[in-house]
Scaffold this motif. Structure first.
Motif, PDB file in Angstrom:
ATOM      1  N   ASP A 166       0.876  -1.156   0.000  1.00 25.72           N
ATOM      2  CA  ASP A 166       0.000   0.000   0.000  1.00 25.72           C
ATOM      3  C   ASP A 166       0.925   1.220   0.000  1.00 25.72           C
ATOM      4  O   ASP A 166       2.137   1.058  -0.080  1.00 25.72           O
ATOM      5  N   PRO A 167       0.414   2.427   0.029  1.00 25.45           N
ATOM      6  CA  PRO A 167       1.295   3.598  -0.060  1.00 25.45           C
ATOM      7  C   PRO A 167       2.371   3.682   1.031  1.00 25.45           C
ATOM      8  O   PRO A 167       3.414   4.277   0.821  1.00 25.45           O
ATOM      9  N   ALA A 168       2.148   3.053   2.174  1.00 27.81           N
ATOM     10  CA  ALA A 168       3.104   3.187   3.272  1.00 27.81           C
ATOM     11  C   ALA A 168       3.877   1.908   3.607  1.00 27.81           C
ATOM     12  O   ALA A 168       4.926   1.979   4.229  1.00 27.81           O
ATOM     13  N   PHE A 169       3.366   0.731   3.207  1.00 25.59           N
ATOM     14  CA  PHE A 169       3.957  -0.522   3.666  1.00 25.59           C
ATOM     15  C   PHE A 169       4.098  -1.537   2.547  1.00 25.59           C
ATOM     16  O   PHE A 169       3.300  -1.581   1.612  1.00 25.59           O
TER      17      PHE A 169
END
Length: 48
Positions: free
Chosen positions: A11-14
């Protein structure tokens, strides 16, 4: 050594890694993460 069944997603962070390692004990595995380098091992599985 065998390669465990795994799924990789993000996802955008992980970055998300799901490992399927039947018949292994969580107390008997090695996990190494350093920057872009990832290693997982437990008898009889190995993933790099």
């Amino acid at each position: 050594m065998r390669t465990p069944a795994f799924e990789l997603s993000q996802d955008p962070a992980f970055l998300i890694l799901n490992l399927h390692v039947p018949y292994s004990r969580t107390s008997e595995f090695d996990l190494y993460i350093n920057g872009d380098d990832f290693k997982f091992s437990t008898e009889p599985y190995f993933l790099r």
